[in-house]
Design a protein around this motif. Structure first.
Motif, PDB file in Angstrom:
ATOM      1  N   ALA A  78       0.839  -1.208   0.000  1.00 44.68           N
ATOM      2  CA  ALA A  78       0.000   0.000   0.000  1.00 44.68           C
ATOM      3  C   ALA A  78       0.867   1.247   0.000  1.00 44.68           C
ATOM      4  N   ASN A  79       1.898   1.230   0.815  1.00 45.37           N
ATOM      5  CA  ASN A  79       2.733   2.423   0.953  1.00 45.37           C
ATOM      6  C   ASN A  79       3.478   2.758  -0.332  1.00 45.37           C
ATOM      7  N   ARG A  80       3.867   1.686  -1.074  1.00 45.91           N
ATOM      8  CA  ARG A  80       4.538   1.927  -2.359  1.00 45.91           C
ATOM      9  C   ARG A  80       3.546   2.435  -3.399  1.00 45.91           C
ATOM     10  N   GLY A  81       2.269   2.287  -3.096  1.00 44.27           N
ATOM     11  CA  GLY A  81       1.267   2.708  -4.083  1.00 44.27           C
ATOM     12  C   GLY A  81       1.211   1.783  -5.274  1.00 44.27           C
ATOM     13  N   GLU A  82       1.413   0.486  -5.010  1.00 41.85           N
ATOM     14  CA  GLU A  82       1.340  -0.482  -6.112  1.00 41.85           C
ATOM     15  C   GLU A  82      -0.039  -0.392  -6.751  1.00 41.85           C
ATOM     16  N   ARG A  83      -0.087  -0.454  -8.041  1.00 47.32           N
ATOM     17  CA  ARG A  83      -1.368  -0.379  -8.755  1.00 47.32           C
ATOM     18  C   ARG A  83      -2.038  -1.748  -8.749  1.00 47.32           C
ATOM     19  N   VAL A  84      -2.447  -2.158  -7.577  1.00 45.90           N
ATOM     20  CA  VAL A  84      -3.160  -3.426  -7.439  1.00 45.90           C
ATOM     21  C   VAL A  84      -4.397  -3.192  -6.578  1.00 45.90           C
ATOM     22  N   SER A  85      -5.327  -4.156  -6.632  1.00 48.10           N
ATOM     23  CA  SER A  85      -6.551  -4.050  -5.827  1.00 48.10           C
ATOM     24  C   SER A  85      -6.585  -5.206  -4.841  1.00 48.10           C
ATOM     25  N   VAL A  86      -6.902  -4.887  -3.597  1.00 47.86           N
ATOM     26  CA  VAL A  86      -6.923  -5.907  -2.547  1.00 47.86           C
ATOM     27  C   VAL A  86      -8.335  -6.053  -1.981  1.00 47.86           C
ATOM     28  N   VAL A  87      -8.830  -7.283  -2.045  1.00 44.59           N
ATOM     29  CA  VAL A  87     -10.108  -7.607  -1.419  1.00 44.59           C
ATOM     30  C   VAL A  87      -9.786  -8.328  -0.115  1.00 44.59           C
ATOM     31  N   PHE A  88     -10.181  -7.728   0.990  1.00 39.14           N
ATOM     32  CA  PHE A  88      -9.829  -8.241   2.313  1.00 39.14           C
ATOM     33  C   PHE A  88     -11.083  -8.756   3.019  1.00 39.14           C
ATOM     34  N   VAL A  89     -11.159 -10.065   3.177  1.00 41.15           N
ATOM     35  CA  VAL A  89     -12.336 -10.678   3.791  1.00 41.15           C
ATOM     36  C   VAL A  89     -12.064 -10.864   5.286  1.00 41.15           C
ATOM     37  N   ASN A  90     -12.793 -10.090   6.108  1.00 35.51           N
ATOM     38  CA  ASN A  90     -12.592 -10.114   7.563  1.00 35.51           C
ATOM     39  C   ASN A  90     -13.767 -10.821   8.232  1.00 35.51           C
ATOM     40  N   ASN A  91     -13.499 -12.044   8.727  1.00 35.62           N
ATOM     41  CA  ASN A  91     -14.561 -12.752   9.468  1.00 35.62           C
ATOM     42  C   ASN A  91     -14.129 -13.025  10.910  1.00 35.62           C
ATOM     43  N   THR A  92     -13.130 -12.329  11.376  1.00 40.49           N
ATOM     44  CA  THR A  92     -12.646 -12.316  12.763  1.00 40.49           C
ATOM     45  C   THR A  92     -12.184 -13.686  13.279  1.00 40.49           C
ATOM     46  N   VAL A  93     -11.819 -14.568  12.349  1.00 38.43           N
ATOM     47  CA  VAL A  93     -11.403 -15.898  12.810  1.00 38.43           C
ATOM     48  C   VAL A  93     -10.575 -16.586  11.715  1.00 38.43           C
ATOM     49  N   TYR A  94      -9.702 -17.495  12.131  1.00 42.51           N
ATOM     50  CA  TYR A  94      -9.027 -18.354  11.147  1.00 42.51           C
ATOM     51  C   TYR A  94     -10.018 -19.444  10.763  1.00 42.51           C
ATOM     52  N   GLY A  95     -10.502 -19.421   9.532  1.00 42.48           N
ATOM     53  CA  GLY A  95     -11.562 -20.348   9.142  1.00 42.48           C
ATOM     54  C   GLY A  95     -11.054 -21.741   8.819  1.00 42.48           C
ATOM     55  N   MET A  96     -10.181 -21.839   7.809  1.00 49.40           N
ATOM     56  CA  MET A  96      -9.820 -23.167   7.301  1.00 49.40           C
ATOM     57  C   MET A  96      -9.085 -24.009   8.344  1.00 49.40           C
ATOM     58  N   THR A  97      -8.290 -23.337   9.196  1.00 52.23           N
ATOM     59  CA  THR A  97      -7.501 -24.099  10.166  1.00 52.23           C
ATOM     60  C   THR A  97      -8.306 -24.475  11.404  1.00 52.23           C
ATOM     61  N   GLY A  98      -9.576 -24.104  11.456  1.00 52.01           N
ATOM     62  CA  GLY A  98     -10.425 -24.623  12.512  1.00 52.01           C
ATOM     63  C   GLY A  98     -10.853 -23.635  13.573  1.00 52.01           C
ATOM     64  N   GLY A  99     -10.826 -22.338  13.252  1.00 48.22           N
ATOM     65  CA  GLY A  99     -11.450 -21.377  14.155  1.00 48.22           C
ATOM     66  C   GLY A  99     -10.564 -20.831  15.250  1.00 48.22           C
ATOM     67  N   GLN A 100      -9.305 -20.630  14.956  1.00 52.32           N
ATOM     68  CA  GLN A 100      -8.411 -20.019  15.951  1.00 52.32           C
ATOM     69  C   GLN A 100      -8.559 -18.494  15.955  1.00 52.32           C
ATOM     70  N   MET A 101      -7.941 -17.875  16.973  1.00 52.08           N
ATOM     71  CA  MET A 101      -8.016 -16.417  17.105  1.00 52.08           C
ATOM     72  C   MET A 101      -7.285 -15.721  15.950  1.00 52.08           C
ATOM     73  N   ALA A 102      -7.903 -14.682  15.434  1.00 52.00           N
ATOM     74  CA  ALA A 102      -7.296 -13.865  14.383  1.00 52.00           C
ATOM     75  C   ALA A 102      -6.935 -12.507  14.977  1.00 52.00           C
ATOM     76  N   PRO A 103      -6.137 -11.704  14.253  1.00 58.03           N
ATOM     77  CA  PRO A 103      -5.838 -10.354  14.745  1.00 58.03           C
ATOM     78  C   PRO A 103      -7.103  -9.504  14.853  1.00 58.03           C
ATOM     79  N   THR A 104      -8.160  -9.922  14.124  1.00 57.68           N
ATOM     80  CA  THR A 104      -9.406  -9.155  14.091  1.00 57.68           C
ATOM     81  C   THR A 104     -10.464  -9.708  15.046  1.00 57.68           C
ATOM     82  N   THR A 105     -10.157 -10.803  15.732  1.00 53.08           N
ATOM     83  CA  THR A 105     -11.108 -11.380  16.697  1.00 53.08           C
ATOM     84  C   THR A 105     -11.523 -10.309  17.707  1.00 53.08           C
ATOM     85  N   LEU A 106     -12.830 -10.206  17.943  1.00 50.78           N
ATOM     86  CA  LEU A 106     -13.336  -9.144  18.821  1.00 50.78           C
ATOM     87  C   LEU A 106     -13.082  -9.487  20.294  1.00 50.78           C
ATOM     88  N   ILE A 107     -13.010  -8.449  21.114  1.00 52.57           N
ATOM     89  CA  ILE A 107     -12.846  -8.649  22.557  1.00 52.57           C
ATOM     90  C   ILE A 107     -14.037  -9.465  23.083  1.00 52.57           C
TER      91      ILE A 107
END
Lengths: 355, 260
Positions: free
Chosen positions: B118-147
């Protein structure tokens, strides 16, 4: 460039010139001593050539940028030194698994850990055994002169695309930092069709392509690994080694890269004293020139492996000669700088050995 | 009215974009990946980008995006999709380059890669799917997991003292110099889905116009790992996620000529 032009270059500069001449158009790097001349040269050369230079945020990112450019069929490179190359292993494993061509230069320094910034050959295992996770190999080219640093880097790009595989150029701080005259070769014209059958460029009207290393279906991963193994076997066609005065030698010194070159000087000196010694210098470390060594063993030679580490290539030498002989080992400790004189006594001792 | 005249009045309002494969997805019931895929597919079609797109698929459930989105794709290691996308875009500046990443991938292991891309300003598009959990590995805590949210690695609920606060990526990305567009939308109802599409379109245009880096965070459900039915999961997005991760545009320089 004029015909037969010669330049006085550092090994690192020769690597960079070689890459440029080979048609490299994307370079992704991260500074680390003793290879900084390479990204410094490329930061201008790539832009001047109409390509791209990115100083990445880390070695990890640089190697993954390489993965992206390689998947597009562009001749691309990264360079680093030992601790940095450890960080690149993740992407190298993925590139091997996804069959992405790329060139990675490692100017080996002392380790383990932060080690020092002086020369060493401590990354032999890492380079020849895959280095990252999974069953894979990379072609490994080990220059012993600045000329070879230029020539082998050029060759590395051809081999990377021939086999759709990462190719390592393994030098060290001696090769990288010493200066020698180099006979420059004219730049190659890379065919626009290179990689046309697999590269990513947007699907256009054809079917989409996926470049990946994930194979979950029953038997799919086994199939991919079988295919990769066949490829590694086919790489034996590329085996290279220098043989110096081995014909009538009783003892063959096996050494590669800058140590091979220092050992050559020792061999010359001992020859002048009438000692029947010779040098075998592997240039491809993977695939290893085992058949040639086996022939020498069958002919009754004795062997001494000299390395700038505590014993790594000696395993491959022993595997190659084991039916007829063993190999002695003399290791220069990382952190010590060897001279030709340092090898005299170990060689003479090995010469006196019974077998 | 005859049967024939009824037929003539039939209007096709909704069809599968041709860039989507004709196959069922492997996602769990109530998962929003299917909606996010669909939005991307519609936009690539509407913006006539299908033929020139190179997609960088990442890690977790969404790695299989390439099975559903029929464009050229390359698979990136954990978190490294923005670096791979950088390599792709530098090698092929005329292509449309897209990454599609989850929260563990982008906000944890790949935090350095996304921020520098982002900082370099790369001409790319990022789709960020935030579901607050590690899904495929079985539901561990993510950086976005709510308090307070329980996961398999914070079974007592995420606690600020032990695990820190959930990371707000759309805000962080907005603060970086090469970002032209950063926004957050949610996929829990029609109104929010429409807004998500609008944001994605702007992010894609930022790239096609060569203005810089575009980022869209999509608040999504993971009913399986949240241990909720899909309806409850949609409600959770509204009542728990949106209050902490507010929807909206955090940076938009697309009308000011971008950052370049």
């Amino acid at each position: 460039m004029t015909k037969n032009e010669r330049k006085f270059l550092k090994g690192n500069e020769a690597v960079a010139h070689g890459a440029l001449a080979a048609g490299c158009r994307c370079f992704f790097g991260y500074p680390i001593t003793p290879q900084n001349d390479i990204p410094e040269f490329m930061s201008k050369a790539m832009v001047d050539a109409g390509g791209e230079f990115v100083q990445a945020e880390s070695e990890v990112a640089a190697a993954n940028m390489l993965l992206g450019a390689g998947a597009c069929g562009i001749r691309a490179m990264t360079s680093s030194s030992s601790p940095g190359v450890s960080l690149k292993q993740e992407a190298i494993s993925y590139m091997a698994g996804s069959e992405i061509p790329a060139v990675i230069v490692n100017m080996n320094r002392g380790g383990p850990g932060l080690g020092d910034i002086g020369p060493s050959q401590g990354d032999y295992y890492q380079s020849t055994r895959g280095g990252g996770h999974g069953d894979y190999r990379t072609l490994v080219l080990a220059p012993g002169t600045v000329q070879e640093a230029f020539d082998l880097t050029m060759l590395a790009f051809d081999l990377a695309f021939k086999y759709r595989n990462p190719v390592l150029v393994l030098g060290d701080a001696i090769i990288g930092q010493m200066k020698e005259p180099v006979a420059m070769r004219p730049a190659v014209k890379v065919s626009k069709a290179e990689g046309r059958s697999w590269r990513l460029e947007g699907k256009g009207t054809r079917k989409p392509r996926i470049i990946k290393s994930l194979f979950l279906d029953d038997g799919a991963l086994a199939g991919q690994n079988r295919h990769l193994q066949e490829k590694y076997e086919a790489m034996r066609d590329e085996i290279m080694a220098e043989e110096f005065q081995v014909k009538d030698a009783e003892l063959v010194v096996v050494a590669y890269g800058s140590i091979g070159r220092i050992a050559k000087t020792t061999v010359r000196k001992l020859r002048a004293k009438g000692k029947k010694v010779g040098l075998f210098r592997p240039i491809t470390l993977f695939p290893f020139p085992d058949a040639a060594l086996a022939r020498l063993a069958k002919a009754g030679k004795k062997f001494l492996t000299i390395e700038h580490n505590l014993g790594q290539m000696v395993d491959d030498v022993r595997l190659a000669v084991r039916a007829h002989a063993d190999s002695g080992f003399f290791g220069v400790y990382p952190g010590d700088m060897p001279s030709p004189e340092d090898f005299e006594e170990p060689i003479l001792k090995a010469l006196r050995r019974k077998k | 009215m005859s049967a024939a005249s009824t037929k003539e009045q039939e209007v096709l309002a909704f069809e599968r974009p041709k860039v989507m494969a004709e196959r069922a997805t492997h996602y769990c019931p109530g998962c929003h990946h299917g909606v996010a895929h669909r939005l991307v597919a519609e936009l690539l079609t509407e913006m006539e980008l299908v033929e020139k797109t190179i997609c960088v698929t990442a890690i977790g459930c969404s790695v299989f995006l390439y099975n559903y989105l029929l464009v050229d794709s390359v698979e990136a290691p954990h978190g490294r999709a923005p670096a791979v996308a950088t390599g792709v875009k530098r090698a092929r500046p005329d292509n449309f380059v897209l990454t599609y990443q989850g929260d563990g991938d982008l906000a944890s292991i790949g935090l350095a890669e996304i921020m520098h891309c982002a900082n370099r300003g790369e001409r790319v598009s990022v789709v960020f799917v935030n579901n607050t959990v590690y899904g495929m590995t079985g539901g561990q805590m993510a950086p976005t997991t709510l308090i307070g949210q329980k996961t398999t690695t914070c079974p007592g609920g995420r606690c600020r003292e032990r695990e820190g606060m959930p990371i707000k990526m759309a805000e962080i990305i907005a603060g970086l110099g090469g970002t032209v567009f950063s926004a957050r939308a949610a996929l829990n109802n029609v109104k929010n889905i429409r807004q998500a599409k609008k944001f994605l379109k702007t992010a894609f245009e930022v790239q096609t116009k060569g203005l810089g880096f575009g980022f869209v965070e999509l608040l999504s459900a993971c009913p399986t790992n949240w241990k909720m039915n899909p309806v409850k999961a949609n409600q959770r997005i509204e009542t728990e996620m949106i209050p902490y991760f507010p929807l909206g545009i955090y940076k938009d320089l697309s009308n000011e000529g971008g950052v370049c």
